[in-house]
Design a protein around this motif. Structure first.
Motif, PDB file in Angstrom:
ATOM      1  N   UNK A 156       2.989 -18.909   3.126  1.00 11.85           N
ATOM      2  CA  UNK A 156       3.682 -19.290   1.897  1.00 11.85           C
ATOM      3  C   UNK A 156       2.742 -19.173   0.703  1.00 11.85           C
ATOM      4  N   UNK A 157       3.263 -18.681  -0.400  1.00  9.45           N
ATOM      5  CA  UNK A 157       2.464 -18.486  -1.607  1.00  9.45           C
ATOM      6  C   UNK A 157       1.915 -19.808  -2.132  1.00  9.45           C
ATOM      7  N   UNK A 158       2.674 -20.875  -2.043  1.00 13.79           N
ATOM      8  CA  UNK A 158       2.213 -22.175  -2.557  1.00 13.79           C
ATOM      9  C   UNK A 158       0.980 -22.679  -1.816  1.00 13.79           C
ATOM     10  N   UNK A 159       0.746 -22.183  -0.600  1.00 13.66           N
ATOM     11  CA  UNK A 159      -0.374 -22.645   0.208  1.00 13.66           C
ATOM     12  C   UNK A 159      -1.632 -21.792   0.043  1.00 13.66           C
ATOM     13  N   UNK A 160      -1.629 -20.877  -0.924  1.00 16.14           N
ATOM     14  CA  UNK A 160      -2.792 -20.035  -1.177  1.00 16.14           C
ATOM     15  C   UNK A 160      -3.623 -20.648  -2.300  1.00 16.14           C
ATOM     16  N   UNK A 161      -4.929 -20.767  -2.055  1.00 16.19           N
ATOM     17  CA  UNK A 161      -5.827 -21.364  -3.035  1.00 16.19           C
ATOM     18  C   UNK A 161      -7.014 -20.442  -3.276  1.00 16.19           C
ATOM     19  N   UNK A 196      -2.621 -14.138   4.653  1.00 14.40           N
ATOM     20  CA  UNK A 196      -1.472 -13.368   5.112  1.00 14.40           C
ATOM     21  C   UNK A 196      -0.225 -14.058   4.590  1.00 14.40           C
ATOM     22  N   UNK A 197       0.669 -13.300   3.970  1.00 17.62           N
ATOM     23  CA  UNK A 197       1.912 -13.899   3.493  1.00 17.62           C
ATOM     24  C   UNK A 197       2.985 -12.838   3.356  1.00 17.62           C
ATOM     25  N   UNK A 198       4.236 -13.315   3.329  1.00 19.97           N
ATOM     26  CA  UNK A 198       5.409 -12.464   3.173  1.00 19.97           C
ATOM     27  C   UNK A 198       6.051 -12.734   1.823  1.00 19.97           C
ATOM     28  N   UNK A 199       6.698 -11.735   1.273  1.00 17.41           N
ATOM     29  CA  UNK A 199       7.416 -11.935   0.023  1.00 17.41           C
ATOM     30  C   UNK A 199       8.188 -10.697  -0.367  1.00 17.41           C
ATOM     31  N   UNK A 200       8.768 -10.765  -1.526  1.00 19.88           N
ATOM     32  CA  UNK A 200       9.507  -9.624  -2.079  1.00 19.88           C
ATOM     33  C   UNK A 200       8.883  -9.250  -3.416  1.00 19.88           C
ATOM     34  N   UNK A 201       8.813  -7.959  -3.655  1.00 18.52           N
ATOM     35  CA  UNK A 201       8.230  -7.453  -4.896  1.00 18.52           C
ATOM     36  C   UNK A 201       9.171  -7.806  -6.045  1.00 18.52           C
ATOM     37  N   UNK A 202       8.603  -8.403  -7.101  1.00 18.02           N
ATOM     38  CA  UNK A 202       9.431  -8.748  -8.260  1.00 18.02           C
ATOM     39  C   UNK A 202       9.045  -7.948  -9.501  1.00 18.02           C
ATOM     40  N   UNK A 203       7.835  -7.383  -9.504  1.00 20.81           N
ATOM     41  CA  UNK A 203       7.385  -6.609 -10.662  1.00 20.81           C
ATOM     42  C   UNK A 203       6.264  -5.678 -10.221  1.00 20.81           C
ATOM     43  N   UNK A 204       6.220  -4.474 -10.811  1.00 21.21           N
ATOM     44  CA  UNK A 204       5.210  -3.478 -10.448  1.00 21.21           C
ATOM     45  C   UNK A 204       4.541  -2.972 -11.722  1.00 21.21           C
ATOM     46  N   UNK A 205       3.204  -2.865 -11.672  1.00 23.52           N
ATOM     47  CA  UNK A 205       2.438  -2.348 -12.799  1.00 23.52           C
ATOM     48  C   UNK A 205       1.826  -1.008 -12.412  1.00 23.52           C
ATOM     49  N   UNK A 206       1.672  -0.135 -13.374  1.00 23.84           N
ATOM     50  CA  UNK A 206       1.174   1.218 -13.125  1.00 23.84           C
ATOM     51  C   UNK A 206      -0.270   1.236 -12.654  1.00 23.84           C
ATOM     52  N   UNK A 240      10.755  -5.912   0.471  1.00 19.30           N
ATOM     53  CA  UNK A 240      10.020  -6.914   1.248  1.00 19.30           C
ATOM     54  C   UNK A 240       8.657  -6.366   1.667  1.00 19.30           C
ATOM     55  N   UNK A 241       7.628  -7.202   1.575  1.00 21.44           N
ATOM     56  CA  UNK A 241       6.273  -6.789   1.947  1.00 21.44           C
ATOM     57  C   UNK A 241       5.577  -7.904   2.720  1.00 21.44           C
ATOM     58  N   UNK A 242       4.597  -7.492   3.519  1.00 26.84           N
ATOM     59  CA  UNK A 242       3.713  -8.429   4.196  1.00 26.84           C
ATOM     60  C   UNK A 242       2.299  -8.037   3.797  1.00 26.84           C
ATOM     61  N   UNK A 243       1.566  -8.975   3.216  1.00 26.87           N
ATOM     62  CA  UNK A 243       0.189  -8.730   2.780  1.00 26.87           C
ATOM     63  C   UNK A 243      -0.740  -9.328   3.834  1.00 26.87           C
ATOM     64  N   UNK A 244      -1.715  -8.518   4.282  1.00 21.46           N
ATOM     65  CA  UNK A 244      -2.664  -8.933   5.307  1.00 21.46           C
ATOM     66  C   UNK A 244      -4.092  -8.794   4.800  1.00 21.46           C
ATOM     67  N   UNK A 245      -4.937  -9.766   5.120  1.00 25.57           N
ATOM     68  CA  UNK A 245      -6.376  -9.722   4.830  1.00 25.57           C
ATOM     69  C   UNK A 245      -6.723  -9.613   3.347  1.00 25.57           C
ATOM     70  N   UNK A 246      -5.954 -10.263   2.505  1.00 29.09           N
ATOM     71  CA  UNK A 246      -6.298 -10.327   1.085  1.00 29.09           C
ATOM     72  C   UNK A 246      -7.213 -11.513   0.833  1.00 29.09           C
ATOM     73  N   UNK A 247      -7.809 -11.544  -0.350  1.00 28.00           N
ATOM     74  CA  UNK A 247      -8.588 -12.729  -0.721  1.00 28.00           C
ATOM     75  C   UNK A 247      -8.101 -13.237  -2.068  1.00 28.00           C
TER      76      UNK A 247
END
Length: 180
Positions: free
Chosen positions: A63-68, A75-85, A131-138
């Motif tokens: 969950x995004x709220x649990x990222x500090x 690792x988290x799941x979500x949906x893309x809401x905005x994309x930058x070039x 929908x996306x799953x992000x793995x091994x981000x910091x």
């Protein structure tokens, strides 16, 4: 160090124990005093939580709220809401690089995901609502003190994962005159 705000730490301790908020804050202040004030309230709260056996961080809760800020291998799941070039830039040593970002949301909030180097190639596969799953981000804080997830060569973005991806949190919009 992972940066969790003091009210969040107190809330997690309170949920896991029978202590009142006042008792927890008193324990935190006593810990600071015993360490001659050489530690922040947040640092003392981490120690108090540890002494009480309270686990502050849910490992890979998704969950995004649990990222500090300071967390690694998130690792988290979500949906893309905005994309930058994709943008190209020059480093001080004369070499060039690429950076791009997109915003991911779930039912708990939103998080900017920053792609570096070859990770920018994922941008072409994304569209709003994907929908996306992000793995091994910091997770780190940007200049405006907002949390964001950075991707490096070890990170991965899975487009249309098999996992159940939550819908994006609804944003409640108010008029300025309605704010207190």
């Amino acid at each position: 160090m992972i940066r969790m705000p003091l009210p969040d730490i107190v809330s997690k301790i309170q949920k896991s124990t029978s202590l009142s908020e006042e008792d927890i804050l008193s324990k935190i202040e006593n810990k600071r005093t015993s360490l001659s004030g050489l530690i922040s309230k947040e640092g003392a709260a981490h120690i108090v939580a540890n002494e009480l056996g309270v686990k502050l961080f849910e490992s890979n809760s998704g969950k995004i709220k649990d990222l500090f800020s300071g967390m690694r291998n998130v690792e988290f799941l979500g949906r893309v809401s905005q994309i930058f070039d994709v943008r190209e830039f020059s480093r001080s040593d004369g070499s060039s690089g690429k950076v791009a970002s997109f915003v991911v949301g779930d039912d708990t909030g939103f998080m900017r995901v920053v792609c570096w180097g070859s990770q920018t190639d994922i941008i072409s596969q994304l569209s709003e609502g994907t929908p996306v799953k992000v793995l091994n981000g910091f997770v780190r804080e940007n200049q405006r003190n907002f949390k964001e997830v950075h991707l490096n060569d070890n990170s991965k973005v899975i487009v249309n994962p098999d996992d159940s991806v939550p819908d994006i949190k609804k944003i409640e919009r108010k008029l300025l005159k309605d704010l207190k």
